[in-house]
Design an enzyme around this catalytic site. Sequence first.
Site, mmCIF file in Angstrom:
data_model
loop_
_atom_site.group_PDB
_atom_site.id
_atom_site.type_symbol
_atom_site.label_atom_id
_atom_site.label_comp_id
_atom_site.label_asym_id
_atom_site.label_seq_id
_atom_site.Cartn_x
_atom_site.Cartn_y
_atom_site.Cartn_z
ATOM 1 N N GLU A 1 -9.733 -10.588 -7.701
ATOM 2 C CA GLU A 1 -8.737 -9.523 -7.513
ATOM 3 C C GLU A 1 -7.565 -9.669 -8.489
ATOM 4 O O GLU A 1 -7.042 -8.672 -8.988
ATOM 5 C CB GLU A 1 -8.236 -9.538 -6.060
ATOM 6 C CG GLU A 1 -9.318 -9.109 -5.077
ATOM 7 C CD GLU A 1 -8.874 -9.166 -3.615
ATOM 8 O OE1 GLU A 1 -9.707 -8.892 -2.747
ATOM 9 O OE2 GLU A 1 -7.697 -9.498 -3.343
ATOM 10 N N ASN B 1 -1.742 0.122 6.880
ATOM 11 C CA ASN B 1 -1.246 -1.144 7.422
ATOM 12 C C ASN B 1 -0.402 -1.937 6.419
ATOM 13 O O ASN B 1 -0.345 -3.152 6.456
ATOM 14 C CB ASN B 1 -2.421 -1.971 7.968
ATOM 15 C CG ASN B 1 -3.483 -2.244 6.904
ATOM 16 O OD1 ASN B 1 -3.302 -1.885 5.745
ATOM 17 N ND2 ASN B 1 -4.557 -2.890 7.287
ATOM 18 N N TYR C 1 -12.362 -2.004 -3.587
ATOM 19 C CA TYR C 1 -12.840 -2.134 -2.199
ATOM 20 C C TYR C 1 -14.358 -2.045 -2.092
ATOM 21 O O TYR C 1 -14.882 -1.694 -1.042
ATOM 22 C CB TYR C 1 -12.170 -1.080 -1.320
ATOM 23 C CG TYR C 1 -10.809 -1.505 -0.799
ATOM 24 C CD1 TYR C 1 -10.662 -2.650 -0.010
ATOM 25 C CD2 TYR C 1 -9.669 -0.752 -1.074
ATOM 26 C CE1 TYR C 1 -9.425 -3.036 0.481
ATOM 27 C CE2 TYR C 1 -8.420 -1.136 -0.582
ATOM 28 C CZ TYR C 1 -8.315 -2.282 0.196
ATOM 29 O OH TYR C 1 -7.090 -2.663 0.699
ATOM 30 N N LYS D 1 0.824 -1.212 0.000
ATOM 31 C CA LYS D 1 0.000 0.000 0.000
ATOM 32 C C LYS D 1 0.861 1.267 0.000
ATOM 33 O O LYS D 1 2.066 1.213 0.290
ATOM 34 C CB LYS D 1 -0.944 -0.042 1.202
ATOM 35 C CG LYS D 1 -1.970 -1.190 1.143
ATOM 36 C CD LYS D 1 -2.919 -1.116 2.332
ATOM 37 C CE LYS D 1 -3.944 -2.234 2.274
ATOM 38 N NZ LYS D 1 -4.885 -2.154 3.431
ATOM 39 N N HIS E 1 -2.170 -5.460 1.496
ATOM 40 C CA HIS E 1 -3.459 -6.124 1.289
ATOM 41 C C HIS E 1 -3.200 -7.574 0.903
ATOM 42 O O HIS E 1 -2.214 -7.877 0.240
ATOM 43 C CB HIS E 1 -4.236 -5.452 0.145
ATOM 44 C CG HIS E 1 -5.401 -6.278 -0.333
ATOM 45 N ND1 HIS E 1 -6.631 -6.236 0.277
ATOM 46 C CD2 HIS E 1 -5.497 -7.206 -1.331
ATOM 47 C CE1 HIS E 1 -7.438 -7.103 -0.329
ATOM 48 N NE2 HIS E 1 -6.783 -7.698 -1.308
HETATM 49 P P1 ADP Z 1 -7.895 -6.695 5.752
HETATM 50 O O1 ADP Z 1 -7.078 -5.771 4.872
HETATM 51 O O2 ADP Z 1 -7.105 -7.229 6.911
HETATM 52 O O3 ADP Z 1 -8.598 -7.790 4.971
HETATM 53 P P2 ADP Z 1 -10.484 -5.388 5.905
HETATM 54 O O4 ADP Z 1 -10.847 -6.128 4.665
HETATM 55 O O5 ADP Z 1 -11.410 -5.476 7.082
HETATM 56 O O6 ADP Z 1 -9.034 -5.793 6.433
HETATM 57 O O7 ADP Z 1 -10.334 -3.830 5.565
HETATM 58 C C1 ADP Z 1 -9.740 -3.398 4.364
HETATM 59 C C2 ADP Z 1 -8.807 -2.255 4.649
HETATM 60 O O8 ADP Z 1 -9.566 -1.142 5.137
HETATM 61 C C3 ADP Z 1 -7.795 -2.515 5.776
HETATM 62 O O9 ADP Z 1 -6.656 -3.230 5.346
HETATM 63 C C4 ADP Z 1 -7.441 -1.096 6.198
HETATM 64 O O10 ADP Z 1 -6.538 -0.468 5.300
HETATM 65 C C5 ADP Z 1 -8.800 -0.416 6.100
HETATM 66 N N1 ADP Z 1 -9.527 -0.459 7.371
HETATM 67 C C6 ADP Z 1 -10.100 -1.554 7.964
HETATM 68 N N2 ADP Z 1 -10.690 -1.239 9.118
HETATM 69 C C7 ADP Z 1 -10.512 0.102 9.291
HETATM 70 C C8 ADP Z 1 -10.880 1.043 10.293
HETATM 71 N N3 ADP Z 1 -11.575 0.665 11.370
HETATM 72 N N4 ADP Z 1 -10.495 2.329 10.144
HETATM 73 C C9 ADP Z 1 -9.802 2.729 9.052
HETATM 74 N N5 ADP Z 1 -9.416 1.888 8.059
HETATM 75 C C10 ADP Z 1 -9.756 0.594 8.174
HETATM 76 MG MG MG Z 2 -10.100 -7.693 3.521
#
Ligand code: ADP
Ligand code: MG
Length: 138
Positions: A126, A112, A49, A9, A115
């Site tokens: 994807e 974070n 997304y 990212k 992805h």
């Molecule tokens: P993952 O990437 O672990 O699969 P999710 O699919 O739940 O997590 O969420 C997609 C992305 O959205 C996350 O990787 C993160 O960048 C962002 N995200 C998730 N939860 C939050 C939150 N509570 N606040 C801000 N950004 C979030």
């Molecule tokens: Mg996810």
Amino acid sequence: MQKTLSIIKPDAVKALYTGKIIDFIENKGLQIVAKKKMVLTRKQAESFYEVHKEKPFFSELVDFMVSGPVVVQVLTGENAIEHYREIMGSTDPNMAEEDTIRKLYGKNIQCNAVHGSDSSENANTEISFFFSKLELIN
Ligand code: ADP
Ligand code: MG
């Protein structure tokens, strides 16, 4: 052998963690079979997304994902989807296990670092979103 989609990212690319993250992935036994560096358009990020479009963090997530270049890769390996999710660590870097990409290189729950696809159905969707068949090493 399974395939999964990985995105490094914008936060991690900006912080010059791309090489370290690629090393980490390869050292954990996953192979990279396709790679591209690109800046997502807003439309692309929204579409990628789409499953999160009702979430309160959706518009911030899209802003973040278009804020700079990303490195998109297809990874392959045994049980690659679950294996990559494991080495990424929890969504929130503060909750992530030791020796995971998000623990090492993630900043916060939004920024974070990476992805990873979460199911074989989503992995296929994807991968096709970013790559044509021609672009995948077999
Ligand atoms: P993952 O990437 O672990 O699969 P999710 O699919 O739940 O997590 O969420 C997609 C992305 O959205 C996350 O990787 C993160 O960048 C962002 N995200 C998730 N939860 C939050 C939150 N509570 N606040 C801000 N950004 C979030
Ligand atoms: Mg996810």
